[in-house]
Design an enzyme around this catalytic site. Structure first.
Site, short mmCIF file in Angstrom:
data_model
loop_
_atom_site.label_atom_id
_atom_site.label_comp_id
_atom_site.label_asym_id
_atom_site.label_seq_id
_atom_site.Cartn_x
_atom_site.Cartn_y
_atom_site.Cartn_z
N LYS A 31 -11.04 -4.29 -4.14
CA LYS A 31 -11.75 -3.04 -4.39
C LYS A 31 -10.79 -1.94 -4.84
O LYS A 31 -11.17 -1.05 -5.57
CB LYS A 31 -12.53 -2.60 -3.16
CG LYS A 31 -11.63 -2.21 -2.02
CD LYS A 31 -12.33 -2.08 -0.71
CE LYS A 31 -11.30 -2.19 0.38
NZ LYS A 31 -11.68 -3.01 1.48
N LYS A 65 0.83 -1.21 0.00
CA LYS A 65 0.00 0.00 0.00
C LYS A 65 0.86 1.26 0.00
O LYS A 65 0.56 2.22 -0.68
CB LYS A 65 -0.92 0.02 1.24
CG LYS A 65 -2.06 -0.98 1.15
CD LYS A 65 -3.07 -0.74 2.28
CE LYS A 65 -4.06 -1.88 2.41
NZ LYS A 65 -4.92 -1.75 3.57
N LYS A 93 -5.62 -10.70 -7.45
CA LYS A 93 -6.69 -10.83 -6.47
C LYS A 93 -7.87 -9.89 -6.81
O LYS A 93 -7.65 -8.76 -7.23
CB LYS A 93 -6.08 -10.50 -5.10
CG LYS A 93 -7.04 -10.28 -3.97
CD LYS A 93 -6.29 -10.01 -2.67
CE LYS A 93 -6.83 -8.72 -2.06
NZ LYS A 93 -6.60 -8.58 -0.63
P1 AMP Z 1 -10.51 -6.23 2.22
O1 AMP Z 1 -11.65 -5.95 1.31
O2 AMP Z 1 -9.22 -6.38 1.49
O3 AMP Z 1 -10.45 -5.31 3.40
O4 AMP Z 1 -10.76 -7.68 2.83
C1 AMP Z 1 -11.80 -8.04 3.70
C2 AMP Z 1 -11.78 -9.55 3.92
O5 AMP Z 1 -12.04 -10.23 2.70
C3 AMP Z 1 -10.43 -10.08 4.42
O6 AMP Z 1 -10.61 -11.13 5.32
C4 AMP Z 1 -9.77 -10.57 3.15
O7 AMP Z 1 -8.84 -11.58 3.40
C5 AMP Z 1 -10.97 -11.08 2.35
N1 AMP Z 1 -10.73 -10.92 0.91
C6 AMP Z 1 -10.54 -9.75 0.25
N2 AMP Z 1 -10.36 -9.95 -1.06
C7 AMP Z 1 -10.43 -11.29 -1.24
C8 AMP Z 1 -10.31 -12.14 -2.39
N3 AMP Z 1 -10.12 -11.66 -3.62
N4 AMP Z 1 -10.42 -13.48 -2.20
C9 AMP Z 1 -10.65 -13.98 -0.97
N5 AMP Z 1 -10.77 -13.25 0.13
C10 AMP Z 1 -10.65 -11.92 0.02
#
Ligand code: AMP
Ligand code: TRP
Length: 355
Positions: free
Chosen positions: A220, A127, A217
């Site tokens: 967002k 980041k 991945k």
């Molecule tokens: P974030 O949106 O990155 O804050 O992630 C929120 C939760 O969703 C965390 O537990 C991440 O590990 C999970 N997560 C985010 N993106 C993915 C993805 N592409 N595949 C699986 N898990 C995800």
């Protein structure tokens, strides 16, 4: 020994394991990766655990933010959590900033964290490299320490042997390791205080990739709108995105991470949502090409997300009710957090405030 002063939530027993997790309110909707990688586990675990789930608004301000948007997104995040099936009578869903002990414990844990140790966090490195030193806040640097505090505040009494589990996606593994290290270090210096938490990372669905760039991945911040499926998305665009998902040369629906990353990602999503094994799906679509496969997948995604979307909108229609649910969650979370902090302050050597 069960915790002497613990008051388990209705329907739970003192010996039941605890679960704690958090998610940032930094988007207008959660996406398919969040759902399969983490949130679906949250819902399942409320049946077998004493559950604490928070919308982590303190984490959300580690990057520049707009106050009105943060407020809105915090409510939308909470509404989606209830809409996905979290039951306010069983799971304590709350907003992180409603329980100020999170920030207090983060300070103490920060004083136990090495500068180099924090600097090795890969998510911080990713980041901050995107934003440059001047655009990177100290808060972003200490983000994983606040996460450790989120988790450890809800520690069961280590003497009780109750486990503390943390459902997250694969990308959070390193933060969980740091949390375990800090808990162990605190215990070593000040006496057994924290149960070491276990990461609970789903196999298969732990990493959902971008529909347009199957090597990356679904995220967002990094994915294009075409690469990401939002939980709150309208049915029309959702269907289109799946039909336009990048597939690979050839026409066989087979799982092959190396050569067919696009189809493999779609197979994982299909399998996780429908509960059918990948080999069974391969057999079902043998010889039928990508078109039918994607059409059916779109239907499965819609069947999952349409009811969630409808319930979310309904919850957002009655904000007072939503606020009450969150106040109820914060109340129970506070009971546990306040008790943990009393122990922590005493162990660290702070003087008890006189009356
Ligand atoms: P974030 O949106 O990155 O804050 O992630 C929120 C939760 O969703 C965390 O537990 C991440 O590990 C999970 N997560 C985010 N993106 C993915 C993805 N592409 N595949 C699986 N898990 C995800
Ligand atoms: N860092 C987590 C993420 O990006 C969010 C989070 C904050 C969290 N506090 C937590 C996850 C505590 C689990 C437990 O997804």
């Amino acid at each position: 020994m069960p915790e002497a002063s613990s008051q388990p939530a209705s329907g739970t027993t003192a010996a039941e394991p605890r679960v704690l997790s958090g998610i940032q309110p930094t988007a207008d909707s959660f996406h398919l990766g969040n759902y399969l990688g983490a949130l679906r586990q949250w819902v399942a675990m409320q049946d077998t655990h004493e559950a604490f789930y928070c919308v982590v608004d303190l984490h959300a301000i580690t990057i520049e933010h707009d106050p009105a948007l943060l407020r809105r997104r915090t409510k939308v995040a909470a509404a989606q959590l209830f809409a996905m099936g979290l039951d306010p009578d069983r799971a304590h869903v709350f907003v992180q900033s409603h329980v100020p002990e999170h920030a207090e414990l983060a300070w103490i844990l920060g004083c136990l964290t090495g500068f180099g140790e924090a600097g090795r966090m890969t998510q911080f490195k990713d980041k901050s490299s995107k934003q440059g030193t001047s655009g990177t806040s100290v808060g972003l640097f200490t983000y994983p320490i606040l996460q450790a505090a989120d988790i450890l505040l809800y520690t069961p009494d280590p003497a009780s042997g109750r486990p503390l589990r943390v459902p997250v996606g694969e990308d959070q593994r390193q933060h969980l390791e740091l949390t375990r290290t800090l808990a162990g270090r605190f215990n070593h210096r000040f006496g057994e205080t924290f149960t070491l938490p276990d990461a609970h990372i789903p196999e298969g669905a732990a990493k959902i990739t971008d529909l347009q760039e199957p090597g990356a991945k679904m995220s967002k911040s990094a994915s294009s709108p075409q690469g990401i499926i939002d939980v709150l998305e309208e049915p029309g665009p959702m269907r289109k995105k799946i039909m336009r998902a990048v597939t690979d040369t050839g026409s066989e629906v087979v799982y092959d991470e190396e050569k067919k990353a696009g189809v493999t990602n779609l197979l994982r999503i299909f399998s996780a949502l429908e509960g059918t094994s990948v080999p069974d799906l391969e057999a079902r679509y043998q010889g039928s090409g990508y078109g039918q496969f994607k059409k059916d997948l779109a239907q499965v995604v819609l069947d999952t997300f349409t009811p969630i979307r409808e319930r979310t909108l309904k919850l957002l229609d009655d904000e007072e009710h939503l606020d009450r649910l969150l106040a109820q969650g914060a109340e129970r979370a506070s009971e546990v957090a306040v008790r943990t902090m009393e122990t922590v302050r005493e162990r660290v050597g702070f003087v008890v405030r006189g009356r």
